[in-house]
Design a protein around this motif. Structure first.
Motif, PDB file in Angstrom:
ATOM      1  N   UNK A  57      -3.188  28.826  31.355  1.00  0.00           N
ATOM      2  CA  UNK A  57      -2.150  28.040  30.967  1.00  0.00           C
ATOM      3  C   UNK A  57      -2.286  26.454  31.690  1.00  0.00           C
ATOM      4  N   UNK A  58      -2.715  25.876  30.573  1.00  0.00           N
ATOM      5  CA  UNK A  58      -2.895  24.248  31.121  1.00  0.00           C
ATOM      6  C   UNK A  58      -1.777  23.742  30.995  1.00  0.00           C
ATOM      7  N   UNK A  59      -1.550  22.447  31.894  1.00  0.00           N
ATOM      8  CA  UNK A  59      -0.492  21.649  31.542  1.00  0.00           C
ATOM      9  C   UNK A  59       0.720  21.912  32.672  1.00  0.00           C
ATOM     10  N   UNK A  60       0.172  22.738  33.408  1.00  0.00           N
ATOM     11  CA  UNK A  60       1.296  23.148  34.494  1.00  0.00           C
ATOM     12  C   UNK A  60       1.410  22.272  35.454  1.00  0.00           C
ATOM     13  N   UNK A  61       2.398  21.990  36.228  1.00  0.00           N
ATOM     14  CA  UNK A  61       2.396  21.106  37.659  1.00  0.00           C
ATOM     15  C   UNK A  61       1.644  21.768  38.691  1.00  0.00           C
ATOM     16  N   UNK A  62       1.338  20.952  39.683  1.00  0.00           N
ATOM     17  CA  UNK A  62       1.044  21.534  40.854  1.00  0.00           C
ATOM     18  C   UNK A  62       1.876  22.288  41.757  1.00  0.00           C
ATOM     19  N   UNK A  63       3.086  22.220  41.364  1.00  0.00           N
ATOM     20  CA  UNK A  63       4.104  22.806  42.184  1.00  0.00           C
ATOM     21  C   UNK A  63       4.190  24.457  41.314  1.00  0.00           C
ATOM     22  N   UNK A  64       3.904  24.395  39.924  1.00  0.00           N
ATOM     23  CA  UNK A  64       3.778  25.681  39.248  1.00  0.00           C
ATOM     24  C   UNK A  64       2.669  26.458  39.494  1.00  0.00           C
ATOM     25  N   UNK A  65       1.467  25.614  39.953  1.00  0.00           N
ATOM     26  CA  UNK A  65       0.203  26.441  40.072  1.00  0.00           C
ATOM     27  C   UNK A  65       0.269  27.019  41.566  1.00  0.00           C
ATOM     28  N   UNK A  66       1.058  26.306  42.417  1.00  0.00           N
ATOM     29  CA  UNK A  66       1.129  26.808  43.959  1.00  0.00           C
ATOM     30  C   UNK A  66       1.950  28.047  43.767  1.00  0.00           C
ATOM     31  N   UNK A  67       2.918  28.161  43.006  1.00  0.00           N
ATOM     32  CA  UNK A  67       3.792  29.455  42.954  1.00  0.00           C
ATOM     33  C   UNK A  67       2.673  30.457  42.378  1.00  0.00           C
ATOM     34  N   UNK A  68       2.098  30.313  41.408  1.00  0.00           N
ATOM     35  CA  UNK A  68       1.161  31.075  40.786  1.00  0.00           C
ATOM     36  C   UNK A  68       0.018  31.630  41.662  1.00  0.00           C
ATOM     37  N   UNK A  69      -0.237  30.683  42.479  1.00  0.00           N
ATOM     38  CA  UNK A  69      -1.415  31.124  43.320  1.00  0.00           C
ATOM     39  C   UNK A  69      -0.974  31.796  44.884  1.00  0.00           C
ATOM     40  N   UNK A  70       0.349  31.520  44.937  1.00  0.00           N
ATOM     41  CA  UNK A  70       1.101  31.962  46.242  1.00  0.00           C
ATOM     42  C   UNK A  70       0.594  31.370  47.601  1.00  0.00           C
ATOM     43  N   UNK A  71       0.360  29.678  47.371  1.00  0.00           N
ATOM     44  CA  UNK A  71      -0.016  28.955  48.241  1.00  0.00           C
ATOM     45  C   UNK A  71       0.972  27.698  48.518  1.00  0.00           C
TER      46      UNK A  71
END
Length: 160
Positions: A57-71
């Motif tokens: 899923x491209x276009x996500x924010x850094x905050x969304x990515x952090x939540x997806x990666x549990x970091x």
């Protein structure tokens, strides 16, 4: 190199704590093996996690990515800075939002992610993929049940 002896399945009742320790040790072993595979591509596991997640899923924010990666957002920020600097990811403005940026893979980032995914797929085929189909289905069912139970437990505030 000779094949390892098949695992002996205990005949007594399974001890959840012993299963837990085995699972953790297995996780460490496969993580170390994948780290070696990815190192050959010039990637760390966190870099690969970010790139492969962006293939989904491209276009996500850094905050969304952090939540997806549990970091934490701070961990992702530094990671993305390095991926941008390496020419693998780009930040694009989000119309109407001056504070957040959408994350997108560059052509080089998409290529590297694809090669990392192929390496992971090959490792899985050599290991988990060697189990009978029914065992894999049983394992998935159990992992999903365990995941659901874990999701019911709150995470410490400082963990993400």
């Amino acid at each position: 190199m000779p094949a390892p002896a098949p695992a002996q399945i205990p005949t007594e009742a399974a001890d959840p704590l012993r299963v837990w320790f085995r699972f953790i040790r297995l996780n460490r072993r496969v993580t170390a093996a994948m780290a070696g595979e990815l190192r050959g591509l010039g990637l760390s596991i966190p870099q690969f996690d970010a790139l492969s997640t962006l293939t989904e899923r491209e276009g996500m924010t850094q905050q969304d990515l952090a939540a997806r990666l549990y970091v934490t957002k701070g961990n992702v920020s530094g990671l993305i800075d390095r991926l941008v600097e390496a020419g693998l990811v780009e930040r694009r403005p989000i119309p109407g939002d001056r504070r957040s940026h959408a994350l997108h893979l560059t052509a080089a980032g998409a290529d590297l992610a694809t090669r990392g995914i192929a390496a992971q797929k090959a490792y899985v085929a050599r290991t988990l993929g060697q189990l009978p189909e029914g065992d894999i289905a049983d394992f998935e069912r159990l992992v999903l049940k365990w995941r659901d139970l874990a999701r019911e437990q709150p995470l410490p505030e400082d963990s993400v």
